[in-house]
Design an enzyme around this catalytic site. Sequence first.
Site, PDB file in Angstrom:
ATOM      1  CB  CYS A 110      -1.217  19.001 -30.241  1.00 15.16           C
ATOM      2  SG  CYS A 110      -1.658  18.273 -28.653  1.00 15.16           S
ATOM      3  CE1 TYR A 112      -2.701  23.095 -29.765  1.00  9.95           C
ATOM      4  CE2 TYR A 112      -4.307  21.548 -30.615  1.00  9.95           C
ATOM      5  CZ  TYR A 112      -3.643  22.117 -29.554  1.00  9.95           C
ATOM      6  OH  TYR A 112      -3.906  21.690 -28.277  1.00  9.95           O
ATOM      7  NE  ARG A 343      -1.124  36.126 -19.618  1.00  8.79           N
ATOM      8  CZ  ARG A 343      -1.986  37.026 -19.169  1.00  8.79           C
ATOM      9  NH1 ARG A 343      -1.727  38.308 -19.312  1.00  8.79           N
ATOM     10  NH2 ARG A 343      -3.104  36.661 -18.590  1.00  8.79           N
ATOM     11  CG  ASP A 616      17.769  28.496 -42.535  1.00  7.40           C
ATOM     12  OD1 ASP A 616      18.770  27.834 -42.184  1.00  7.40           O
ATOM     13  OD2 ASP A 616      16.747  28.587 -41.840  1.00  7.40           O
TER      14      ASP A 616
END
Length: 646
Positions: A110, A112, A343, A616
Site C-alpha cells: 500500500c 501510504y 493502547r 545517515d
Amino acid sequence: MTPGASARPVCSRSRLWAAALLGSGFMAAQPLSRMLRRLLRSSARSCSSGAPVTQPRLGESARAASEELSRRRQFLREHAAPFSAFLTDSFGRQHSYLRISLTEKCNLRCQYCMPEEGVPLTPKANLLTTEEILTLARLFVKEGIDKIRLTGGEPLIRPDVVDIVAQLQRLEGLRTIGVTTNGINLTRLLPQLQKAGLSAINISLDTLVPAKFEFIVRRKGFHKVMEGIHKAIELGYNPVKVNCVVMRGLNEDELLDFAALTEGLPLDVRFIEYMPFDGNKWNFKKMVSYKEMLDTIRQQWPELEKLPEEESSTAKAFKIPGFQGQISFITSMSEHFCGTCNRLRITADGNLKVCLFGNSEVSLRDHLRAGASEQELLRIIGAAVGRKKRQHAELFLMFHDSPPANPSISSWDPLHVQGLRPRMSFSSQMVTLWKGCRVPQALLLVQQRLGSGCFQRHYTSRADSDANSKCLSPGSWAPAAPSGPQLTSEQLTHVDSEGRAAMVDVGRKPDTERAAVASAVVLLGPVAFKLVQRNQLKKGDALVVAQLAGIQAAKVTSQLIPLCHHVALSHVQVQLELDSTRHAVRIQASCRARGPTGVEMEALTSAAVAALSLYDMCKAVSRDIVLEEIKLISKTGGQRGDFHRA
C-alpha cells in the site's frame, strides 16, 4: 440445573473469598491485586454491568432479585480491585488494549504504508516465537488487558495464526480478540478463526474501484477482499469494520460510495486521516481532514446523526437514519485522541511501543530470552508505560503556541517566504484548519513551503532557481550584532575543587529567559546533494527527517551529555537551507526556555544530530560526506551576559 442455580454458589464463594482477602492485613499488594481482579472478572462475565447477576429462582420475587442486584453492584463499587499500576501511565491512562504484530511481512504494498520495494525484514530468529507471544499475552491479560488485536504486516499470512487465536481464547479475562487484515486470505481462514475464538474483524479497503485498488496496493486482489467482507457478514460478525485511508486526489471522491454501503450491510466504514509513517512520503496536501469528510457526507445526508462514544474510542461515529450500518472517522491528525489512549503495541520482534508515533521502544524479547522473571518483566513494562508522553511523541510534542519572545531567534512566518515564490498555490482553508488544530508550526510550515516534501520542486529563488535555494529559512543567516557584555571565566565550571567532573549547582540561580542558536554544515557532494534536492532518496525526505531528528535531540540533550541539566524547553526550531554552490545543507537550530541554566547545549546538540541524520540518510549514496562548522551562533540570558558570534 438452571443457569441461575449453577452460577450462584460460584459467585458467592468468589465474593466471600475476595471480601475476606480485602479485610485481611496479610495481603501482598500486586499478587493479591491480580488474584482479586481475576475473581471479580470470572464472576462478572455473565452480565454487562460487571456484577455477577443470577437468575431468580422459581418463586423468588422480582423485588428480591432487584435488591440482590443492587447489593452486588454496591459490593463491586466498594471492593473492586484497582487497575494494574504497571499499565497505568503518569497521566492516569489505564491501558487495557494490546495490539500484537504477528509478522513484519505483507502480501500488499500500500502506497501510504510501505515503500514499493518493501522494507528490510528482521531475521526470523529475532522475531517472537508463538510461545513468546502467548507468554507476553498471558502476562498482560493477568494485569488487566481485556482486548487483544492481532496485526502485522498482514497477520493472516502467519502459518499458525489460527492456533494463536485459539490459545489466546483460553486466557481468563480476555474479552475480545480482534484482527486487522487486508482481507486477501480472509475468506479461506475466517471459518477456522471464528471457531478458534476470533470476535472482531477490521478489513482494510481504500477504494471500491478495482483498477484503483491495484494502483493503491500495487497488487491484484480487490475481489478477494470483497469476498472476505461478505464472508464476515455471512458468519455473523456485526459490525464488520472496514478501514479506509482517505487521500486527496486518490479516493476522496468515493466517500459517498463507501457511506452508501452501510445502507444494507452491517458495516462500520471507518474513514482514516492520512498519517505519516516511514517510507510513505507523507504529504500534508494529501490529507483530507475529518471535518472536510463530514461536510461532504452531510451534503448528501443532512440527517446524519452523531452516535455516543466510549471514553477510549479512537473513532467519531455517525449513522444515517434507516441505514443498517454506520460510518466513523479516525481523526489521528486533526483531532488526536491521545488524552484517552488505552493502547499498547508489541512489534513482531518483541519491542513494546507505548505510542504509535513514538520512537521509544523496549525489547521484551531480549529480557524474556535472558530469563527475566514475571516481576522483572512487569517492572520493565511499568517503566515504559510510565514514560509515555501526554501526546504523540514524534508529531504532537512540537506544538508552538506563540512566536519566540526573543528577536535573536528568527521566527517562522506562515504567510511570507522571503526570496521565494510558490510554483503552485496552497489552500488557505487548510492552513486555517491546521492552525486551529494546533498542529506543530514547524511541520505546518514545512508543508506550506515544500508542498509534497521536495524542497526544490515547489519554491525557487526570484533571482536564480539554481542558486542557494532557501528551503526552510525565511530570513537571513547573518548573526545578530552583539547586544551585551561578553563575560568569560578562566575557570572550568564542570569540575569540583579537586578537578573531578561535577554538575554545576543551579538550585539558587534565578529563572530567566534563555535562548540559543547553533549551526552546522553538511557537505554532501554533487550526487547526494542532487538526490536530496529532488527528494529522490530511497529512505525518504532527508531534510524533513533531519529537522525532526534535530527537534527530538534538543529535547533529550541531558540524556546524551553527562553533565547537562535537564531543561524544559518552551521552543525548538530547526531550519535547513540548500547551498547549491557548495553542494551542502546548512542547518540552524534555535532553542528557548525559562530556567536557571542556558540552552546552548540543546541548540548545539540539535544542530549536530540533524547533521548526523542527514549523513545517515545519504550514506548509501556516498560516504564522502563532511560535517563541519558545528558552532554556537548566539546565546541570551544568564549571569554571564549575551553572546553573538561576529
